[in-house]
Design a protein around this motif. Structure first.
Motif: not given
Length: 115
Positions: A91-115, A87-89
């Protein structure tokens, strides 16, 4: 399609299988459309209906978005479904997923990495 893949039966509790099915459909989409066109041209009335359904803009965008979001969460889903899940691991992976999805939602990733 270089590697033939078939759709798997979905298990209601297996979100990873949904992500896999959507990926398979997305990668096979052109082949499916071509097959339906061929069937329709040869008189298969149902093929036209299926083709007009899968060619709807809303469906294509929705499936693409769902596949993209689910593909970001497959590792977490798999980790949580393991009987020996750490569960510790997780929880860490959950934070990674949430961070990645937030970055995409906020359009902070280069478009080449989206699709």
């Amino acid at each position: 399609m270089e590697q033939r893949t078939k759709f798997r039966t979905l298990r209601e509790t297996r979100w990873a299988s949904r992500a896999d099915m959507l990926y398979t459909f997305r990668t096979a989409f052109r082949v499916v459309v071509q097959a339906l066109e061929n069937l329709a041209e040869n008189g298969d009335a149902k093929a036209w209906g299926y083709m007009s359904f899968i060619m709807q803009f809303d469906l294509i965008i929705g499936l693409g978005a769902a596949e993209h979001v689910l593909s970001n969460t497959v590792v977490l889903f798999t980790m949580l479904q393991d009987q020996s899940a750490n569960l510790f691991e997780a929880a860490k992976e959950t934070k990674v997923v949430i961070s990645a999805l937030r970055m995409e939602r906020d359009d902070q990733m280069p478009s080449s990495e989206l699709f």
